[in-house]
Scaffold this active site. Structure first.
Site, PDB file in Angstrom:
ATOM      1  CB  SER A 117     -33.953  -9.469 -58.817  1.00 57.66           C
ATOM      2  OG  SER A 117     -34.678 -10.270 -59.593  1.00 57.66           O
TER       3      SER A 117
ATOM      4  CE1 TYR B 142     -29.534 -13.186 -59.340  1.00 57.74           C
ATOM      5  CE2 TYR B 142     -31.982 -13.160 -59.235  1.00 57.74           C
ATOM      6  CZ  TYR B 142     -30.704 -12.624 -59.689  1.00 57.74           C
ATOM      7  OH  TYR B 142     -30.906 -11.468 -60.534  1.00 57.74           O
TER       8      TYR B 142
HETATM    9  P1  NAD Z   1     -23.850 -10.041 -66.380  1.00 58.00           P
HETATM   10  O1  NAD Z   1     -23.651 -11.415 -66.275  1.00 58.00           O
HETATM   11  O2  NAD Z   1     -24.178  -9.419 -67.948  1.00 58.00           O
HETATM   12  O3  NAD Z   1     -22.848  -9.030 -65.555  1.00 58.00           O
HETATM   13  C1  NAD Z   1     -22.552  -9.265 -64.488  1.00 58.00           C
HETATM   14  C2  NAD Z   1     -21.208  -8.547 -64.153  1.00 58.00           C
HETATM   15  O4  NAD Z   1     -21.000  -8.927 -62.773  1.00 58.00           O
HETATM   16  C3  NAD Z   1     -20.300  -8.573 -64.865  1.00 58.00           C
HETATM   17  O5  NAD Z   1     -19.488  -7.461 -65.361  1.00 58.00           O
HETATM   18  C4  NAD Z   1     -19.067  -9.676 -64.258  1.00 58.00           C
HETATM   19  O6  NAD Z   1     -17.898  -9.576 -64.587  1.00 58.00           O
HETATM   20  C5  NAD Z   1     -19.451  -9.087 -62.872  1.00 58.00           C
HETATM   21  N1  NAD Z   1     -19.105 -10.121 -61.668  1.00 58.00           N
HETATM   22  C6  NAD Z   1     -19.179 -11.608 -61.629  1.00 58.00           C
HETATM   23  N2  NAD Z   1     -18.655 -11.959 -61.063  1.00 58.00           N
HETATM   24  C7  NAD Z   1     -17.937 -10.741 -60.180  1.00 58.00           C
HETATM   25  C8  NAD Z   1     -17.211 -10.799 -58.958  1.00 58.00           C
HETATM   26  N3  NAD Z   1     -17.051 -11.847 -58.157  1.00 58.00           N
HETATM   27  N4  NAD Z   1     -16.598  -9.641 -58.560  1.00 58.00           N
HETATM   28  C9  NAD Z   1     -16.997  -8.523 -59.382  1.00 58.00           C
HETATM   29  N5  NAD Z   1     -17.683  -8.639 -60.459  1.00 58.00           N
HETATM   30  C10 NAD Z   1     -18.383  -9.755 -60.997  1.00 58.00           C
HETATM   31  O7  NAD Z   1     -25.154  -9.732 -65.565  1.00 58.00           O
HETATM   32  P2  NAD Z   1     -26.683  -9.011 -65.565  1.00 58.00           P
HETATM   33  O8  NAD Z   1     -27.743  -9.374 -66.219  1.00 58.00           O
HETATM   34  O9  NAD Z   1     -26.266  -7.465 -66.351  1.00 58.00           O
HETATM   35  O10 NAD Z   1     -26.735  -8.698 -64.259  1.00 58.00           O
HETATM   36  C11 NAD Z   1     -26.242  -7.387 -63.508  1.00 58.00           C
HETATM   37  C12 NAD Z   1     -27.170  -7.378 -62.140  1.00 58.00           C
HETATM   38  O11 NAD Z   1     -28.442  -7.268 -62.505  1.00 58.00           O
HETATM   39  C13 NAD Z   1     -27.244  -8.702 -61.345  1.00 58.00           C
HETATM   40  O12 NAD Z   1     -26.932  -8.370 -59.855  1.00 58.00           O
HETATM   41  C14 NAD Z   1     -28.399  -9.308 -61.502  1.00 58.00           C
HETATM   42  O13 NAD Z   1     -28.837 -10.243 -60.481  1.00 58.00           O
HETATM   43  C15 NAD Z   1     -29.313  -8.453 -61.761  1.00 58.00           C
HETATM   44  N6  NAD Z   1     -30.499  -8.654 -62.497  1.00 58.00           N
HETATM   45  C16 NAD Z   1     -30.364  -9.106 -63.754  1.00 58.00           C
HETATM   46  C17 NAD Z   1     -31.573  -9.474 -64.562  1.00 58.00           C
HETATM   47  C18 NAD Z   1     -31.440  -9.819 -65.692  1.00 58.00           C
HETATM   48  O14 NAD Z   1     -32.494 -10.352 -66.244  1.00 58.00           O
HETATM   49  N7  NAD Z   1     -30.510  -9.693 -66.496  1.00 58.00           N
HETATM   50  C19 NAD Z   1     -32.957  -9.390 -63.724  1.00 58.00           C
HETATM   51  C20 NAD Z   1     -32.987  -8.806 -62.543  1.00 58.00           C
HETATM   52  C21 NAD Z   1     -31.640  -8.361 -62.018  1.00 58.00           C
END
Ligand code: NAD
Length: 268
Positions: free
Chosen positions: A150, A163
């Site tokens: 991130s 986080y």
């Molecule tokens: P999201 O909530 O849409 O997806 C998260 C996924 O992780 C889902 O498939 C969920 O079922 C799964 N998950 C949750 N707990 C779990 C567990 N215990 N075991 C296995 N799977 C599990 O979130 P997203 O925004 O797509 O985030 C994905 C990644 O991207 C994360 O690591 C997040 O930190 C990172 N990220 C997101 C953003 C953003 O703005 N959305 C920015 C930077 C980084």
């Protein structure tokens, strides 16, 4: 003239490769899984959600791209389940550590169980997948490990201690694995997205509204997009395209890198 046309060669670059994307039932992970399947890789999905919806997703992805798509429900906070998942996936060429959760609270009020869960999923789960999958990649002399960190793996913001600690840790893990694997044809990189409008961010908007005492719209403009000079959310497809590039042979010399895709956030 009904003669069959000669078959075109399969130009999909990841044909024959096998990929696991953790947390791919939603958001960024699902976008990456789609891009890898479209490029010809067989894909293991992982993550939580409604069983029937996940099965629909799995079969639609397989049919749309003509690749094998499987699903494993392993909980990424449980090392034994991760080890079982990697063993049952067989030889993996690509591992995308994407599963992640968030919690927003001042550090002195941060619930201990949330800290533990965030560290377990956002950091330790990547250690567990990598240690189990790397030996096969090294033996095959080809592998791609992509850690979805991130902008918060590079800089901080208030109220996200767990986080941000986990994502900074994931960047450190990325660099270490890259060095250890550097002569084996395996690369390890971190993608550092800014805000992408996924279910994770949707939930966070409500949390931030509570912590800051602001309405939703103000959280989007004054807190989230305030970080991004473009004033736009990053798109899931943009992150997926970057992951796909890292899986290409053209990216063989990119390793140990943190690739920002954040609308200029960390340039300030
Ligand atoms: P999201 O909530 O849409 O997806 C998260 C996924 O992780 C889902 O498939 C969920 O079922 C799964 N998950 C949750 N707990 C779990 C567990 N215990 N075991 C296995 N799977 C599990 O979130 P997203 O925004 O797509 O985030 C994905 C990644 O991207 C994360 O690591 C997040 O930190 C990172 N990220 C997101 C953003 C953003 O703005 N959305 C920015 C930077 C980084």
């Amino acid at each position: 003239m009904n003669a069959a046309l000669p078959a075109l060669p399969d130009v999909r670059p990841l044909t024959g490769r096998s990929a696991l994307v953790t947390g791919s039932t939603s958001g960024i992970g699902l976008g990456i899984a789609r891009a890898l399947a479209q490029a010809g890789a067989s894909v293991w999905l992982n993550g939580f959600g409604d069983a029937a919806e996940i099965e629909t997703l799995r079969s639609e992805l397989a049919a749309a791209h003509g690749v094998r798509v499987s699903y494993d429900a392993a909980d990424g906070t449980r090392p034994a389940e991760i080890a079982r998942m990697i063993a049952s996936a067989g030889d993996l060429d690509i591992v995308v550590n994407n599963a992640g959760i968030q919690h927003v609270a001042p550090v002195e009020e941060f619930p201990v169980e949330k800290w533990d869960a965030i560290l377990a999923l956002n950091l330790s789960s990547a250690f567990h997948t990598i240690r189990a999958a790397l030996p096969t990649m090294k033996a095959k002399r080809w592998g791609r490990i992509i850690n979805i960190a991130s902008a918060h793996g590079l800089v901080a913001s208030p109220f996200k201690s767990a986080y941000i600690a986990a994502k900074h840790g994931l960047v450190g893990l990325t660099k270490t694995v890259a060095l250890e694997a550097a002569r084996s044809g395996v690369t390890c990189n971190a993608i550092c997205p800014g805000y992408v409008l996924t279910p994770l961010v949707e939930r966070q908007i409500d949390d931030q509204a509570r912590v800051h005492g602001l309405p939703r719209e103000r959280v989007i403009t004054d807190i989230l997009l305030a970080k991004q000079p473009t004033k736009q959310f990053v798109k899931i497809e943009e992150v997926a395209a970057l992951a796909l590039f890292l899986c290409s042979d053209a990216a063989a010399s990119i390793t140990g890198a943190t690739l920002s895709i954040d609308g200029g956030w960390v340039a300030e």
